[in-house]
Design a protein around this motif. Structure first.
Motif, PDB file in Angstrom:
ATOM      1  N   LEU A   1      39.781  15.651  22.169  1.00  0.00           N
ATOM      2  CA  LEU A   1      41.200  15.794  21.836  1.00  0.00           C
ATOM      3  C   LEU A   1      41.727  14.616  21.009  1.00  0.00           C
ATOM      4  CD1 LEU A   1      42.613  17.261  25.176  1.00  0.00           C
ATOM      5  CD2 LEU A   1      42.575  18.404  22.953  1.00  0.00           C
ATOM      6  N   THR A   2      41.070  13.470  21.122  1.00  0.00           N
ATOM      7  CA  THR A   2      41.509  12.302  20.335  1.00  0.00           C
ATOM      8  C   THR A   2      41.070  12.399  18.881  1.00  0.00           C
ATOM      9  OG1 THR A   2      39.516  11.014  20.815  1.00  0.00           O
ATOM     10  CG2 THR A   2      41.351  10.848  22.399  1.00  0.00           C
ATOM     11  N   GLY A   3      40.152  13.337  18.600  1.00  0.00           N
ATOM     12  CA  GLY A   3      39.647  13.477  17.226  1.00  0.00           C
ATOM     13  C   GLY A   3      38.492  12.550  16.919  1.00  0.00           C
ATOM     14  N   MET A   4      37.964  11.864  17.953  1.00  0.00           N
ATOM     15  CA  MET A   4      36.874  10.910  17.741  1.00  0.00           C
ATOM     16  C   MET A   4      35.502  11.594  17.771  1.00  0.00           C
ATOM     17  SD  MET A   4      38.379   7.923  20.230  1.00  0.00           S
ATOM     18  CE  MET A   4      36.888   6.935  20.150  1.00  0.00           C
ATOM     19  N   LEU A   5      35.497  12.896  18.029  1.00  0.00           N
ATOM     20  CA  LEU A   5      34.232  13.623  18.186  1.00  0.00           C
ATOM     21  C   LEU A   5      34.133  14.708  17.113  1.00  0.00           C
ATOM     22  CD1 LEU A   5      32.111  13.205  20.449  1.00  0.00           C
ATOM     23  CD2 LEU A   5      33.070  15.195  21.594  1.00  0.00           C
ATOM     24  N   THR A   6      33.066  14.667  16.318  1.00  0.00           N
ATOM     25  CA  THR A   6      32.872  15.711  15.310  1.00  0.00           C
ATOM     26  C   THR A   6      32.189  16.912  15.966  1.00  0.00           C
ATOM     27  OG1 THR A   6      30.681  14.974  14.628  1.00  0.00           O
ATOM     28  CG2 THR A   6      32.582  13.963  13.513  1.00  0.00           C
ATOM     29  N   PRO A   7      32.305  18.104  15.381  1.00  0.00           N
ATOM     30  CA  PRO A   7      31.640  19.276  15.942  1.00  0.00           C
ATOM     31  C   PRO A   7      30.133  19.115  16.068  1.00  0.00           C
ATOM     32  CG  PRO A   7      33.264  19.950  14.308  1.00  0.00           C
ATOM     33  CD  PRO A   7      33.177  18.457  14.239  1.00  0.00           C
ATOM     34  N   VAL A   8      29.514  18.380  15.131  1.00  0.00           N
ATOM     35  CA  VAL A   8      28.062  18.181  15.185  1.00  0.00           C
ATOM     36  C   VAL A   8      27.672  17.375  16.424  1.00  0.00           C
ATOM     37  CG1 VAL A   8      26.073  17.163  14.033  1.00  0.00           C
ATOM     38  CG2 VAL A   8      27.799  18.357  12.691  1.00  0.00           C
ATOM     39  N   VAL A   9      28.402  16.289  16.671  1.00  0.00           N
ATOM     40  CA  VAL A   9      28.125  15.463  17.855  1.00  0.00           C
ATOM     41  C   VAL A   9      28.380  16.272  19.123  1.00  0.00           C
ATOM     42  CG1 VAL A   9      28.785  13.385  19.125  1.00  0.00           C
ATOM     43  CG2 VAL A   9      28.657  13.327  16.623  1.00  0.00           C
ATOM     44  N   ALA A  10      29.450  17.088  19.117  1.00  0.00           N
ATOM     45  CA  ALA A  10      29.747  17.935  20.280  1.00  0.00           C
ATOM     46  C   ALA A  10      28.608  18.911  20.545  1.00  0.00           C
ATOM     47  CB  ALA A  10      31.051  18.696  20.039  1.00  0.00           C
ATOM     48  N   ALA A  11      28.034  19.452  19.466  1.00  0.00           N
ATOM     49  CA  ALA A  11      26.921  20.388  19.598  1.00  0.00           C
ATOM     50  C   ALA A  11      25.685  19.720  20.184  1.00  0.00           C
ATOM     51  CB  ALA A  11      26.587  20.998  18.238  1.00  0.00           C
ATOM     52  N   ILE A  12      25.504  18.418  19.884  1.00  0.00           N
ATOM     53  CA  ILE A  12      24.372  17.674  20.442  1.00  0.00           C
ATOM     54  C   ILE A  12      24.600  17.371  21.918  1.00  0.00           C
ATOM     55  CG2 ILE A  12      23.081  15.498  20.325  1.00  0.00           C
ATOM     56  CD1 ILE A  12      23.709  15.472  17.294  1.00  0.00           C
ATOM     57  N   LEU A  13      25.851  17.016  22.264  1.00  0.00           N
ATOM     58  CA  LEU A  13      26.158  16.601  23.634  1.00  0.00           C
ATOM     59  C   LEU A  13      26.184  17.769  24.619  1.00  0.00           C
ATOM     60  CD1 LEU A  13      28.966  13.944  23.031  1.00  0.00           C
ATOM     61  CD2 LEU A  13      26.589  13.530  23.663  1.00  0.00           C
ATOM     62  N   MET A  14      26.589  18.964  24.147  1.00  0.00           N
ATOM     63  CA  MET A  14      26.752  20.091  25.063  1.00  0.00           C
ATOM     64  C   MET A  14      25.461  20.431  25.822  1.00  0.00           C
ATOM     65  SD  MET A  14      27.911  24.066  24.534  1.00  0.00           S
ATOM     66  CE  MET A  14      26.306  24.543  23.935  1.00  0.00           C
ATOM     67  N   PRO A  15      24.332  20.704  25.135  1.00  0.00           N
ATOM     68  CA  PRO A  15      23.113  21.024  25.891  1.00  0.00           C
ATOM     69  C   PRO A  15      22.582  19.846  26.700  1.00  0.00           C
ATOM     70  CG  PRO A  15      22.627  20.815  23.548  1.00  0.00           C
ATOM     71  CD  PRO A  15      24.122  20.808  23.675  1.00  0.00           C
TER      72      PRO A  15
END
Length: 796
Positions: A760-774
């Motif tokens: 929510l702070t905007g510090m996370l890109t979708p690519v990094v989120a995709a790596i962290l989720m699994p």
């Protein structure tokens, strides 16, 4: 009944259009939906519409005609039907449209639609339904037509053959990963000049690279990401919200914004983020699958199913495990023992109870040379069978798991997990929209888009959903290796809530193979001893086994008839001698007042009472320590069908008020019911044969099994007798497993809160989120798995 709006179809929820079909002032989108509704209404299956909003599948009306005529062909029928005995048959169908609780409920109530259907059981994860039906009432063709008429159309091509292995689906996933990876590398290569230059490139060059990137990213979005859209769309059509929905929304929004940015504003778009997002999502999916495989706890329990059988080896009987049985082996099956493999009867008269397979308890008479299916139970004297097909342990465990005769309430943790999972996705979508609006109104469109996508991607309830099966599944694996075999993961949670334990004495607390047997009374002739030995050998009751062992130097003669009355005794005819053996009440029709210090089995020959065998009990090793450990944590009771000879010795462990003797099977079940009415959660331990009623009544049923594992379908768990001393540790470890699940829930909850907050702070890109989720899901599952295994090393 639920309707989304005034023009929605009562059955499937679809819009009825300008000309709805009307019946009883209710609207339907077509005649097919009306027909299904009428069938359900006529059979009073109203609950179907109470379980889910608009649960029905839209029906395309058509007359079946000869569409399923091929099912009347004997060869086709043989391929589909897995079991047939007389007019009773069993078949398994793959039905792809099974999608919700209503589907399960309706398919498991098919017997209300047609009296020829005896039982039906749904495997929701595999979308399969097992149906037991009477072919004198409904044929296979009519059964398929019935299912099709309510639009649960079986995929007969899948039902006719074994399902393909997982390698095909893995190949497809790897192809999609390959496409996404190739594009991601190339798009990143096109983006490198802008990254390293530190300032925008020449407009023409930037435009060229952006369009090339866009062309490359199209197959990634359309092909590599297709599973997410298809899954989300199918679930939306069924009024379900799956975890794939936010991911699909994130991908589509990012693609649409990229399209707008490149073609209408001259910007660079987000092709690098988009291709990287899908690539890492798919890579994570593959990584999760491989990790879960590595942490597998053998869900089909085939390595641990606890049945041993008696094999004839060079005229000598020996006990062997199921996995050692080979085709053409000759096996001995005693009264109430399970037939482990498809076989041919070679000696004796079979009275086969197929209730474990079909739910029908009427014994089927079998003569020498006739075929017997695996899962049947012999309900008479000793028979010998010759194995025709290799043992399929997974088939037997599946029968054990499907058996609804002994079904008990579902576990609360799983219900809680399901409820959380259902609401999770909706909450995440709302949060992502709020985050987008916040940054958009602040004028930062770029950050608003990244916040929206990152929140959708990083939040995942998978860890929550997987904590239970992996923790309890590994507990099953640990227990199996230590000698306790659990029916399914739900039993573990039930064991953790136990407040009272009821013990049977004979064969449970005592060691049936280590007894001292003596005979008192009129001396038996050689013929009479042979007859008593031959009759005692038919039964697997511990006292019968003790007498058979005492007389085992006599020649065995097959009885002309044999009947066992649970809790009372046995009678039969051997060499023209009518033998009756069992309790004093059963044999002598009276009970003496003499103080008995041992177990006694009375004998009558041709209605004349001869005397009795005295069997002295030896308690299992570690019995005193187990009881001492348990009595501080649980209320302990002793129920025995035997006399009170051991009451004085056992009073120190159970207390005089907690022991009941001379109990018939019905008395034991009633006692457990009374405890449950007082709010107790009861674990019953018995021998699985004479205690079936009490085991069925208990919250958890535990069978203690000796050398020839006496498996009972009523059991929730089977404990190897040699591991009896560890009973207290087994029960204690179920509480440890429950705590690990709760801790996994907490870790998963905090991960999602922290991840969403950072996104929510905007510090996370979708690519990094995709790596962290699994990684998050795998880490929680790994924690649950390894915490369970580590605890098992120290606690079991």
């Amino acid at each position: 009944m639920n309707q989304v709006n005034n023009n929605s179809c009562v059955h499937c929820g679809a819009d009825c259009g300008k000309n709805p079909v009307i019946w009883n002032d209710m609207k339907f989108c077509c005649n097919g939906c009306k027909t299904v509704y009428q069938i359900l209404h006529e059979n009073k299956l109203y609950k179907y519409y109470q379980l889910e909003n608009s649960p029905g599948i839209k029906v395309e009306t058509s007359e079946f005609g000869n569409k399923y005529a091929f099912l009347d062909n004997a060869e086709v029928r043989e391929k589909l039907v897995s079991f047939t005995e007389g007019t009773i048959s069993k078949v398994r169908f793959f039905i792809p449209v099974i999608h919700c609780a209503s589907c399960i409920w309706l398919l498991e109530n098919l017997s209300k639609l047609n009296p020829g259907i005896r039982h039906s059981f749904v495997n929701f994860t595999k979308k399969e339904v097992d149906v037991t039906f009477d072919e004198s009432v409904i044929s296979l063709r009519q059964l398929v037509e019935l299912l099709s008429s309510i639009h649960y159309i079986p995929d007969l091509s899948q039902s006719l053959k074994d399902k393909p292995d997982d390698r095909q689906s893995y190949k497809k996933l790897l192809y999609k990963i390959g496409v996404a990876g190739f594009v991601f590398i190339n798009v990143m290569t096109y983006s490198l000049p802008a990254y390293f230059n530190g300032k925008p490139l020449d407009d023409k060059l930037q435009s060229l690279l952006s369009i090339l990137s866009y062309i490359l990213v199209i197959p990634v979005v359309v092909y590599s990401g297709s599973d997410y859209y298809i899954s989300a769309f199918k679930n939306i059509r069924k009024n379900n919200i799956s975890i794939d929905l936010p991911i699909a929304i994130g991908i589509i929004v990012l693609f649409l914004v990229t399209t707008w940015d490149i073609f209408f504003t001259g910007g660079a778009g987000y092709c690098d983020s988009l291709s990287g997002l899908i690539f890492f999502l798919l890579l994570g999916k593959w990584f999760q699958s491989k990790t879960y495989e590595a942490l597998s706890f053998e869900r089909n329990y085939k390595s641990y199913f606890p049945i041993a059988v008696t094999k004839i080896n060079k005229q000598i009987e020996e006990s062997i495990l199921l996995e050692k049985i080979e085709v053409d082996d000759v096996l001995v099956i005693r009264n109430k023992e399970l037939v482990p493999a498809d076989s041919v009867l070679v000696e004796g008269e079979g009275q086969i109870d197929y209730s474990f397979v079909t739910g029908e308890s009427s014994p089927v008479i079998k003569k020498a040379g006739e075929f017997i299916y695996a899962g049947g139970r012999q309900m008479g004297g000793i028979i010998k069978i010759k194995v025709q097909k290799a043992v399929n342990q997974s088939h037997l465990t599946q029968l054990w798991n499907q058996d609804k005769s002994y079904e008990k309430p579902v576990d609360s943790l799983k219900t809680l997990s399901d409820k959380i999972g259902q609401r999770f996705t909706i909450v995440i979508i709302i949060i992502s929209i709020i985050g987008f609006l916040f940054w958009f109104l602040k004028g930062d469109t770029h950050k608003a888009l990244f916040v929206f996508t990152s929140v959708l991607i990083i939040a995942c309830p998978c860890a929550l959903a997987l904590s239970i099966p992996f923790t309890f599944g590994n507990t099953m694996r640990i227990f199996g290796r230590a000698g306790l075999y659990i029916k399914n993961t739900g039993v573990i949670e039930k064991m953790s809530h136990i407040t009272a334990i009821v013990f049977d004495k004979t064969g449970t607390l005592t060691r049936p193979n280590e007894t001292r047997t003596e005979y008192a009374g009129t001396e038996l002739t050689e013929e009479e001893r042979t007859a008593v030995y031959s009759l005692a050998k038919q039964s697997t009751h511990p006292l019968s086994s003790a007498i058979a062992a005492f007389l085992n130097h006599h020649e065995y003669k097959a009885p002309e008839h044999f009947v066992e009355m649970p809790g009372r005794g046995i009678f039969g005819k051997v060499n023209q001698l009518e033998i009756r053996m069992g309790s004093e009440e059963f044999v002598c029709n009276q009970t003496s007042d003499n103080q008995k210090k041992t177990s006694q089995v009375f004998i009558a020959v041709n209605a004349a009472v001869k005397g009795h065998f005295t069997v002295s009990n030896h308690y299992r090793e570690g019995f005193d320590k187990v009881i001492e450990t348990l009595k501080d944590r649980f209320k302990l009771y002793l129920l025995s069908g035997d006399n009170d000879a051991e009451a004085q010795n056992l009073a120190a462990f159970f207390g005089e008020g907690n022991m009941l003797f001379n109990q018939k099977p019905g008395d034991k079940a009633n006692f457990i019911s009374q405890l449950q009415e007082k709010g107790e959660k009861v674990l019953m331990t018995g021998d699985g044969l004479n205690d079936a009623g009490a085991l069925m009544q208990a919250d958890v049923a535990l069978t203690v099994a000796d050398k020839a594992y006496h498996f009972s379908p009523a059991s929730d768990a089977v404990l190897e007798a040699s591991q009896f001393s560890r009973l207290a540790r087994f029960i204690g470890f179920t509480k440890t497993s429950l705590n690990i699940v709760k801790l996994s829930f907490i870790i998963s909850f905090f991960y999602n809160v922290i991840g969403v907050s950072i996104a929510l702070t905007g510090m996370l890109t979708p690519v990094v989120a995709a790596i962290l989720m699994p990684i998050s899901s795998v880490s929680v599952v790994a924690f649950a798995t390894f915490a369970t295994r580590l605890s098992g090393k120290f606690r079991i």
